[in-house]
Design an enzyme around this catalytic site. Structure first.
Site, PDB file in Angstrom:
ATOM      1  N   PRO A   1     -61.540 -90.735  48.792  1.00 28.08           N
ATOM      2  CA  PRO A   1     -60.451 -90.005  48.456  1.00 28.08           C
ATOM      3  C   PRO A   1     -59.328 -90.861  47.920  1.00 28.08           C
ATOM      4  CG  PRO A   1     -61.426 -88.917  50.369  1.00 28.08           C
ATOM      5  CD  PRO A   1     -61.784 -90.286  50.210  1.00 28.08           C
ATOM      6  N   MET A   2     -58.613 -90.639  46.909  1.00 25.01           N
ATOM      7  CA  MET A   2     -57.413 -91.062  46.519  1.00 25.01           C
ATOM      8  C   MET A   2     -56.403 -90.017  45.794  1.00 25.01           C
ATOM      9  SD  MET A   2     -59.064 -94.710  44.767  1.00 25.01           S
ATOM     10  CE  MET A   2     -60.556 -93.889  44.216  1.00 25.01           C
ATOM     11  N   THR A   3     -55.489 -90.005  46.332  1.00 22.72           N
ATOM     12  CA  THR A   3     -54.399 -89.086  45.843  1.00 22.72           C
ATOM     13  C   THR A   3     -53.792 -89.489  44.227  1.00 22.72           C
ATOM     14  OG1 THR A   3     -53.382 -88.716  47.779  1.00 22.72           O
ATOM     15  CG2 THR A   3     -51.945 -88.532  46.155  1.00 22.72           C
TER      16      THR A   3
ATOM     17  N   GLN B   1     -61.802 -83.156  50.070  1.00 19.54           N
ATOM     18  CA  GLN B   1     -61.078 -83.389  51.014  1.00 19.54           C
ATOM     19  C   GLN B   1     -59.917 -82.326  51.290  1.00 19.54           C
ATOM     20  OE1 GLN B   1     -58.384 -86.538  51.548  1.00 19.54           O
ATOM     21  NE2 GLN B   1     -59.714 -87.647  52.821  1.00 19.54           N
TER      22      GLN B   1
ATOM     23  N   TYR C   1     -50.968 -87.699  58.621  1.00 20.81           N
ATOM     24  CA  TYR C   1     -50.857 -86.383  58.077  1.00 20.81           C
ATOM     25  C   TYR C   1     -51.041 -85.313  59.178  1.00 20.81           C
ATOM     26  CZ  TYR C   1     -50.870 -88.590  53.344  1.00 20.81           C
ATOM     27  OH  TYR C   1     -50.528 -89.692  52.593  1.00 20.81           O
TER      28      TYR C   1
ATOM     29  N   GLY D   1     -58.093 -86.160  58.866  1.00 19.45           N
ATOM     30  CA  GLY D   1     -57.483 -86.203  60.007  1.00 19.45           C
ATOM     31  C   GLY D   1     -56.730 -87.704  60.244  1.00 19.45           C
ATOM     32  N   ALA D   2     -56.314 -88.380  59.120  1.00 21.41           N
ATOM     33  CA  ALA D   2     -55.971 -89.818  59.209  1.00 21.41           C
ATOM     34  C   ALA D   2     -54.596 -89.806  58.753  1.00 21.41           C
ATOM     35  CB  ALA D   2     -57.078 -90.608  58.754  1.00 21.41           C
ATOM     36  N   HIS D   3     -54.204 -91.152  58.760  1.00 22.39           N
ATOM     37  CA  HIS D   3     -53.048 -91.879  58.035  1.00 22.39           C
ATOM     38  C   HIS D   3     -51.739 -91.164  58.096  1.00 22.39           C
ATOM     39  CE1 HIS D   3     -56.594 -92.771  55.039  1.00 22.39           C
ATOM     40  NE2 HIS D   3     -56.659 -93.620  56.109  1.00 22.39           N
TER      41      HIS D   3
END
Length: 368
Positions: free
Chosen positions: A25-27, A102, A172, A168-170
Site C-alpha cells: 500500500p502506498m498513499t 487497506q 496511525y 495497524g502500523a506507522h
C-alpha cells in the site's frame, strides 16, 4: 540464487496467488472528494498486467469523522466511493490480478497543509509522547470505530475483493493504541502492557472476522517504527512480540504484514546474529501465521534514501531469495520500485534487471 521461490504459488483460505509478490500500500492522495476515479483503476490494473501476485491498495478510510489526514485520500464508505472501488476491483480482476483494500483511520497524525473539518481523535489526544493533538476517544467513539471497520470489511467482500488489510502500523490510529507513547488510557483500552493496549485492535479484528466469515483472508499491517519516531519499538524481546501479535492472530488475523525499514535487517540480532530472522520471520515463528515482509525491496538502500534520488537495485535480491527459500516469511511486498515501474515483476522474472526503471520521487505526483 534462483528466483523460483519468488514465483511459486501461494494459497490461504479462499485466496490463491500465482507468485509471492505483493504490491505494498502506498498513499497516493489522488482521489478527488475521496472517490476513486478511472485513472486510479487504470493505475492498479497496470500492476496486475505487470504480474503482481496480490495488490494491496493505498489506505482507504472507514466512516469516522476526521479519519483521513489529506483531502485526496479515498473513502471506503458512501455510494460513490464504493462504486469507484468496485470499478478498481473489476479492473484488476479483468487483468487476471488479485486485490484487497487497506482499511485505515489516520488517528491524530498530520497531513500536509490540510486540516479536517472535525477534531482528530486518538486514544489519549496525543500525536506522540507528550505532544497533544485532537480529542480523547470515548468508549462510544471506540465502539463506533470498531463498527465502521466491520462495515467497510463487509463492503469489501460484497464488492468482490479477494482479501483486505487492516492498517495497524506507522503511527496511525490502531498503532496509536499499541504505543505507550500515545496510549495513556486508564480504562480497558489502555494499560501498562502491550497485550492490554492491543484490545482495540483485537476488537476490530473480531468484528471484521464476523462480518466477512471464516474463509475470507484477513491481513494486518504492523510495525515497530512510527512516522512520529522512526526508532520506536513496541516489542524489545520475542516474548513481548508474542504478547502483542499472538492475541491478534487468535482474534482472526490470517496474515501479518510486517513493516520494517530494511527487510534484510535482523529483528533481534542479540539472539540470532547479524543474519537472523527479520521482523516477519519472528512474527511467523512466534504466532504460526503467514507473514509478508516489506522494507526497501528493489531500492539501493532504504526508502528515505530513495527520496534523495537512489533508484531500484538488485543487490539485496539474493538475500531475499535465501530468506524465502528457508521459509522465513511467505510473501514479499514491493512499494516504490513498483510505483515507478509497473513492469518490475516481469523484468525480474525474465532476468531483465538491467531494464529496471529506478524509483523517481517525481512519480509520487502522478498515477503512471
Amino acid at each position: 540464487m534462483s528466483d523460483d521461490i519468488l514465483f511459486s504459488p501461494f494459497s490461504l483460505k479462499s485466496l490463491t496467488l500465482p507468485n509471492r509478490i505483493v504490491m505494498a500500500p502506498m498513499t497516493r492522495n489522488m482521489s478527488q472528494d475521496g472517490i476513486p476515479s478511472p485513472e486510479n483503476a487504470a493505475y492498479y490494473r497496470r500492476r496486475a498486467e505487470g504480474g503482481v501476485g496480490l495488490i494491496l491498495t493505498e489506505g482507504t478510510v472507514v466512516d469516522r469523522p476526521a479519519s483521513r489526514n489529506m483531502p485526496g485520500i479515498p473513502l471506503f464508505h458512501g455510494e460513490a466511493a464504493l462504486a469507484g472501488w468496485e470499478a478498481v476491483a473489476n479492473a484488476v480482476h479483468g487483468a487476471g490480478g488479485r486485490i484487497g483494500p487497506q482499511l485505515w483511520h489516520t488517528g491524530s497524525t498530520r497531513g500536509k497543509d490540510w486540516e479536517p473539518d472535525a477534531p482528530v481523535e486518538s486514544p489519549s489526544g496525543l500525536i506522540g509522547p507528550n505532544e497533544p493533538r485532537g480529542v480523547v476517544m470515548t468508549e462510544e467513539d471506540i465502539a463506533d470505530t470498531v463498527a465502521a471497520f466491520a462495515r467497510a470489511a463487509a463492503d469489501a467482500k460484497r464488492l468482490g475483493f479477494d482479501t483486505l488489510e487492516l492498517h495497524g502500523a506507522h503511527g496511525y490510529l490502531i498503532d496509536q493504541f499499541f504505543w505507550s507513547g500515545t496510549n495513556q488510557r486508564t480504562d480497558a483500552f489502555g494499560g501498562a502492557t502491550l497485550r492490554e493496549r492491543s484490545r482495540f485492535a483485537a476488537e476490530i479484528i473480531r468484528a471484521v472476522r464476523a462480518a466477512v466469515g471464516q474463509d475470507f483472508p484477513l491481513t494486518l499491517c504492523v510495525s515497530q517504527w512510527k512516522q512520529q519516531d522512526y526508532s520506536a519499538r513496541l516489542a524489545d524481546t520475542p516474548l513481548a512480540m508474542a504478547d502483542w501479535l499472538a492475541p491478534l492472530v487468535e482474534a482472526g488475523v490470517d496474515i501479518l504484514h510486517c513493516s520494517q525499514r530494511r527487510f534484510w535487517e535482523p529483528e533481534f540480532p542479540d539472539i540470532d546474529g547479524a543474519d537472523g530472522l527479520n521482523f516477519a520471520g519472528w512474527a511467523k515463528k512466534l504466532t504460526g501465521a503467514a507473514t509478508i515482509s516489506v522494507g526497501s525491496v528493489g531500492l539501493t538502500s532504504d526508502f528515505f534514501a530513495a527520496f534523495g534520488g537512489e533508484g531500484s537495485g538488485t543487490a539485496a535480491l539474493d538475500n531475499l531469495y535465501a530468506r524465502m527459500e528457508r521459509e522465513e516469511f511467505d510473501l514479499i511486498a514491493v512499494g516504490r520500485a513498483l510505483l515507478s515501474d509497473a513492469q518490475w515483476v516481469q523484468k525480474i522474472r525474465s532476468g531483465q534487471t538491467n531494464q529496471l526503471r529506478g524509483f523517481d520521487a517525481a512519480d509520487l505526483t502522478v498515477l503512471a
